[in-house]
Scaffold this active site. Structure first.
Site, PDB file in Angstrom:
ATOM      1  N   CYS A  33       3.448  25.428  27.264  1.00 25.53           N
ATOM      2  CA  CYS A  33       4.079  26.141  27.009  1.00 25.53           C
ATOM      3  C   CYS A  33       5.611  25.101  26.574  1.00 25.53           C
ATOM      4  O   CYS A  33       5.596  24.128  26.018  1.00 25.53           O
ATOM      5  CB  CYS A  33       4.616  27.178  27.559  1.00 25.53           C
ATOM      6  SG  CYS A  33       2.565  28.589  27.870  1.00 25.53           S
TER       7      CYS A  33
HETATM    8  N1  SAJ Z   1       8.345  22.098  36.298  1.00 23.04           N
HETATM    9  C1  SAJ Z   1       9.543  21.641  37.033  1.00 23.04           C
HETATM   10  N2  SAJ Z   1      10.943  22.361  37.556  1.00 23.04           N
HETATM   11  C2  SAJ Z   1      11.368  23.586  37.567  1.00 23.04           C
HETATM   12  C3  SAJ Z   1       9.789  24.704  36.794  1.00 23.04           C
HETATM   13  C4  SAJ Z   1       8.500  23.555  36.552  1.00 23.04           C
HETATM   14  O1  SAJ Z   1       9.269  20.494  36.952  1.00 23.04           O
HETATM   15  O2  SAJ Z   1      12.038  23.882  38.431  1.00 23.04           O
HETATM   16  C5  SAJ Z   1       7.501  22.116  35.422  1.00 23.04           C
HETATM   17  C6  SAJ Z   1       6.115  22.314  36.587  1.00 23.04           C
HETATM   18  O3  SAJ Z   1       5.643  21.649  37.775  1.00 23.04           O
HETATM   19  C7  SAJ Z   1       5.098  22.357  35.684  1.00 23.04           C
HETATM   20  C8  SAJ Z   1       6.079  22.405  33.857  1.00 23.04           C
HETATM   21  O4  SAJ Z   1       7.196  22.294  34.177  1.00 23.04           O
HETATM   22  O5  SAJ Z   1       4.743  20.992  35.486  1.00 23.04           O
HETATM   23  C9  SAJ Z   1       6.070  23.771  33.591  1.00 23.04           C
HETATM   24  O6  SAJ Z   1       5.824  24.650  34.744  1.00 23.04           O
HETATM   25  P1  SAJ Z   1       6.473  26.482  34.694  1.00 23.04           P
HETATM   26  O7  SAJ Z   1       6.383  26.785  35.637  1.00 23.04           O
HETATM   27  O8  SAJ Z   1       7.585  26.724  33.297  1.00 23.04           O
HETATM   28  O9  SAJ Z   1       5.118  26.937  33.948  1.00 23.04           O
HETATM   29  P2  SAJ Z   1       4.101  28.310  32.772  1.00 23.04           P
HETATM   30  O10 SAJ Z   1       4.068  25.639  31.929  1.00 23.04           O
HETATM   31  O11 SAJ Z   1       2.947  27.910  33.168  1.00 23.04           O
HETATM   32  O12 SAJ Z   1       5.445  28.116  32.260  1.00 23.04           O
HETATM   33  C10 SAJ Z   1       4.581  29.558  32.055  1.00 23.04           C
HETATM   34  C11 SAJ Z   1       5.340  30.279  30.959  1.00 23.04           C
HETATM   35  N3  SAJ Z   1       5.373  31.032  30.646  1.00 23.04           N
HETATM   36  C12 SAJ Z   1       4.647  31.559  29.096  1.00 23.04           C
HETATM   37  O13 SAJ Z   1       5.192  30.178  28.282  1.00 23.04           O
HETATM   38  C13 SAJ Z   1       4.994  32.842  28.582  1.00 23.04           C
HETATM   39  C14 SAJ Z   1       6.866  29.523  30.808  1.00 23.04           C
HETATM   40  O14 SAJ Z   1       7.978  30.271  29.943  1.00 23.04           O
HETATM   41  C15 SAJ Z   1       7.288  30.469  32.258  1.00 23.04           C
HETATM   42  O15 SAJ Z   1       8.715  30.286  32.993  1.00 23.04           O
HETATM   43  C16 SAJ Z   1       6.182  29.849  33.727  1.00 23.04           C
HETATM   44  O16 SAJ Z   1       5.099  29.794  33.365  1.00 23.04           O
HETATM   45  C17 SAJ Z   1       7.050  30.705  34.719  1.00 23.04           C
HETATM   46  O17 SAJ Z   1       8.726  31.231  34.650  1.00 23.04           O
HETATM   47  O18 SAJ Z   1       6.724  30.437  35.815  1.00 23.04           O
END
Ligand code: SAJ
Length: 429
Positions: free
Chosen positions: A263
């Site tokens: 995403c």
């Molecule tokens: N990450 C960081 N720093 C942060 C948060 C995340 O480096 O503060 C990195 C994570 O390690 C990862 C990537 O970003 O590699 C994405 O992390 P994520 O927590 O956003 O995980 P996703 O990809 O599973 O995102 C999902 C998404 N849901 C949808 O697209 C419907 C996202 O919109 C959500 O915000 C996220 O989950 C969530 O809130 O955890």
């Protein structure tokens, strides 16, 4: 939504399978379609095609979910939900191939007022400029008359036990009022959270891209801070936590070795590409993407710096990378920063070992102990903060000769590593 109507979910991955299981639990007859025959066989044998305890459990209880590769089942359904991937290619160019090929199949069965709902993440304009014209051309039917179309962008957070497909609020947009009402009624019948009606398909398409671009730019902000504070000797995580004591107008994000997943690192490119084609350049979104894409390189640079301080050239150092997946406690490697880190190490370092308990098939060692007992590991990069890594004892690492630990997720307790005599660096701390 009358109960005896059948629904089809096309694409049984992290988005489609939980959705199909939810529909089944709500007593609505549902059929799952996927092009991967192995995945279909697993699902029909109540086995999850990916590592997810919750899905495994729900599959055990699902007695009325049928999965098939045969699109012919669409002739008997009245609601078709498309949950196929919308990736980008290696040049970050949006790839709508899976959506187009699925719509080509759907068009063969598009009679009798069926409702087609697109859940895949798409940029504004894709429904009206690509999907509807394709469906109308191939089916020789008219949207709003012979079939209906809505967009309800998926929202799923893999590994999250609190928020799942049954209780995450959604937005929905429709080709026309009838499409919107039909889709709104469907989601209201299966989801306990509010379903917000958007006033157009474009608005619904834009919501998902915006919510994920918001996350990407916020992560890029703290990643840039981390690189700056690395030079300034300021602990950026403490500063973010300090700023987060402000009870309003601040939303903490945390720096790391990069941004992965299907995403966050993907969705902004769909808007960047579409806006460019319409005469606007998203400089800010593009800059955030390049900052986040640069974090694997920054992580290896910090490693090289710490090794050099000990008189060990990176080229002579054997490195163990902990974590392959893009996110803690799941086994999904899509766009994982770990893969970029490993690629760089293969070019610049000595031997590189990899261990991820959630991706055993691609780990080069069966355990952390195996890597350490083999000896010769000079440094470790923690790339994914799986809970299994919490119990790593720096005293043990030191005993096995590990001299440097780069904590790509600022996950470990820095003090314990320093006290054990290990050179420790996090990302911005
Ligand atoms: N990450 C960081 N720093 C942060 C948060 C995340 O480096 O503060 C990195 C994570 O390690 C990862 C990537 O970003 O590699 C994405 O992390 P994520 O927590 O956003 O995980 P996703 O990809 O599973 O995102 C999902 C998404 N849901 C949808 O697209 C419907 C996202 O919109 C959500 O915000 C996220 O989950 C969530 O809130 O955890």
């Amino acid at each position: 939504m009358s109960k005896n109507k059948q629904t089809a979910v096309i694409g049984l991955g992290y988005v489609g399978l939980p959705l199909a299981l939810l529909i089944e639990r709500k007593g609505i007859p549902v059929v799952g379609i996927d092009s991967d025959a192995n995945k279909i066989a697993l699902i029909n044998n109540k086995k999850s095609p990916f590592l997810d305890a919750k899905i495994e459990e729900e599959l055990q209880e699902a007695n009325n979910l049928v999965a098939t590769t045969d699109y012919g089942v669409l002739k008997d359904v009245d609601t078709i939900i498309v949950c196929v991937p919308t990736p980008v290619d290696e040049n970050h160019t949006p790839d709508l191939g899976p959506v187009i090929s699925v719509c080509t199949q759907i068009a063969k069965y598009l009679t009798g007022g069926k409702l087609v709902i697109i859940e895949s993440t798409i940029n504004p304009g894709v429904c009206e400029e690509l999907i509807i014209p394709l469906l109308e051309k191939l089916s020789k039917n008219k949207c709003g008359k012979d079939f209906y179309l809505a967009h309800c962008p998926e929202r799923i957070n893999p590994g999250d036990d609190l928020w799942d497909v049954s209780n995450i609020p959604r937005v929905v947009g429709g080709y026309d009022e009838v499409s919107l009402e039909k889709a709104h009624a469907f989601y209201t019948s299966i989801i306990s959270a509010p379903i917000k009606k958007m006033s157009s398909l474009k608005e619904a398409e834009a919501v998902k891209i915006v919510e994920n671009s918001f996350r990407d730019v916020n992560i890029a902000f703290v990643n840039e801070l981390a690189m700056s504070f690395h030079k300034l000797g300021i602990n950026v995580v403490n500063v973010i936590d300090g700023a987060a004591t402000k009870p309003f107008a601040f939303l903490p994000h945390y720096p790391g070795a990069g941004v992965g997943g299907h995403c966050i690192p993907v969705d902004p490119y769909y808007l960047i590409d579409y806006a460019e084609k319409n005469g606007f350049t998203h400089e800010f979104l593009s800059l955030a993407r390049s900052i986040n894409n640069g974090m694997p390189q920054f992580t290896v640079d910090v490693l090289a710096e710490e090794l050099a301080r000990l008189g060990i050239p990176l080229a002579d150092a054997n490195i163990l990378v902990l974590g392959l997946s893009y996110k803690a406690n799941i086994g999904d490697m899509r766009e994982s920063p770990s893969l970029e880190i490993i690629k760089i190490l293969k070019e610049r370092a000595g031997k590189t070992h990899v261990f991820d308990p959630h991706v055993p098939e691609l780990s080069t060692v069966a355990s952390l102990d195996e890597a350490l007992e083999a000896g010769g590991v000079h440094a470790i990069i923690l790339a994914t903060s799986h809970k299994e890594f919490q119990k790593i004892d720096p005293v043990d690492l030191k005993k096995y000769g590990v001299q440097v630990v780069i904590d790509g997720r600022n996950y470990f307790k820095k003090k314990a590593f320093i006290e054990a005599g290990i050179a420790y660096k996090g990302i911005g701390r």
